[in-house]
Design an enzyme around this catalytic site. Structure first.
Site, PDB file in Angstrom:
ATOM      1  N   HIS A 162      17.239  13.184  22.676  1.00 46.54           N
ATOM      2  CA  HIS A 162      17.831  14.117  23.631  1.00 46.54           C
ATOM      3  C   HIS A 162      16.909  15.265  24.014  1.00 46.54           C
ATOM      4  O   HIS A 162      17.349  16.263  24.554  1.00 46.54           O
ATOM      5  CB  HIS A 162      19.151  14.655  23.056  1.00 46.54           C
ATOM      6  CG  HIS A 162      20.162  13.576  22.817  1.00 46.54           C
ATOM      7  ND1 HIS A 162      21.204  13.707  21.920  1.00 46.54           N
ATOM      8  CD2 HIS A 162      20.281  12.335  23.362  1.00 46.54           C
ATOM      9  CE1 HIS A 162      21.923  12.587  21.927  1.00 46.54           C
ATOM     10  NE2 HIS A 162      21.378  11.747  22.786  1.00 46.54           N
ATOM     11  N   THR A 182      25.503  12.643  11.338  1.00 50.64           N
ATOM     12  CA  THR A 182      25.967  12.399  12.704  1.00 50.64           C
ATOM     13  C   THR A 182      27.226  11.536  12.701  1.00 50.64           C
ATOM     14  O   THR A 182      27.348  10.592  11.928  1.00 50.64           O
ATOM     15  CB  THR A 182      24.891  11.715  13.563  1.00 50.64           C
ATOM     16  OG1 THR A 182      25.446  11.353  14.836  1.00 50.64           O
ATOM     17  CG2 THR A 182      24.334  10.467  12.894  1.00 50.64           C
TER      18      THR A 182
END
Length: 280
Positions: free
Chosen positions: A123, A224
């Site tokens: 990202h 995550t």
């Protein structure tokens, strides 16, 4: 305190890393011990500000003003953050050959700061800023200096930090806010070099991550919930190949049904212990 299932799961993870190297996929949970808030609670429910959408940022000067005002205050949390024991343990495990590589959803740059090499940043990275008109890049620290020079009235405002360099800020502070401009072309379309919601991972980055999964012997996810499909699909692929998928995560993950083992404990405790056991 570590959970009751920890010894058995830790033994499984230790055996896996002792037998063959693993590829590691990390998320916001690995950086919370460095003072950077994460996106979701242990049930995967999102918290904090509504995410900035890619098209909204590009199409609205008011949205860019809102983003940069909050980012000016939130940047301190990212710029002052330092790698925690989990980041350092992963770097040692990579140096010793137990970890084949690191893919991260995080944009804080802490893996590189800890010494991990060849990190695939799905990202992007908050430490860079890019002009969406001419493509010129600058360091985020340079843009921060410009933001502070343009908006000195905000420097003493206290704000609650949010994920990814964001902050909570009352709307009345936006009225006189001035956004920075590109030094190359003068455009106000400066954007942090990260993937906003509604945008996609860069094709070259997605290909690098996919190739890493093809070559990996196993995949370990750390910190995550895997709610972003760009990461979840990597777990699906490693499972499709019949390779072990393991996790260190405090809450549920989207891939729980695919896991061979899971440690529901803080990664800043588990990873250093694992590194020590493996002599890293």
């Amino acid at each position: 305190m570590l959970g009751p299932q920890t010894p058995a799961a830790l033994d499984t993870l230790h055996a896996q890393l002792a037998r063959q190297s693993v590829l590691v996929l990390t998320g916001a949970g690995i950086s919370t011990a460095s003072g950077i808030p994460d996106y979701r609670d242990t049930d995967g429910v999102r918290r904090g500000n509504a995410p900035m959408m890619h098209q909204e940022f590009l199409g609205s000067a008011q949205a860019r003003k809102r983003y940069w005002a909050r980012a000016m205050l939130g940047w301190h949390g990212v710029s002052l953050a330092r790698p925690n024991p989990a980041h350092h343990a992963l770097a040692r495990l990579q140096a010793s050959g137990h970890v084949s590589g690191v893919i991260t959803q995080n944009v804080d740059g802490l893996h590189e700061a800890a010494g991990s090499t060849g990190v695939i940043e799905l990202h992007g990275n908050l430490h860079r800023v890019v002009c969406m008109d001419c493509g010129k890049r600058r360091s985020r620290q340079q843009v921060q200096a410009e933001l502070q020079a343009l908006n000195p009235y905000l420097q003493d405002v206290h704000a609650v930090l949010a994920p990814d360099g964001d902050a909570q800020l009352a709307t009345h502070f936006l009225q006189q806010f001035q956004v920075p401009h590109c030094l190359g072309c003068g455009s106000d379309l400066l954007k942090p070099d990260v993937v906003f919601f509604g945008d996609g991972v860069a094709q070259v980055t997605a290909s690098e991550a996919w190739q890493a999964v093809q070559q990996a012997e196993a995949l370990l996810i750390v910190g995550t919930s895997l709610m972003a499909y760009s990461s979840y699909r990597l777990c699906q692929e490693i499972s499709r190949q019949g390779k072990p998928l393991l996790a260190i995560n405090l809450g549920r993950t989207r891939a729980d049904a695919l896991l061979a083992a899971k440690l529901a404990d803080p990664c800043e405790y588990i990873l250093p212990r694992l590194a020590e056991q493996l002599g890293a």
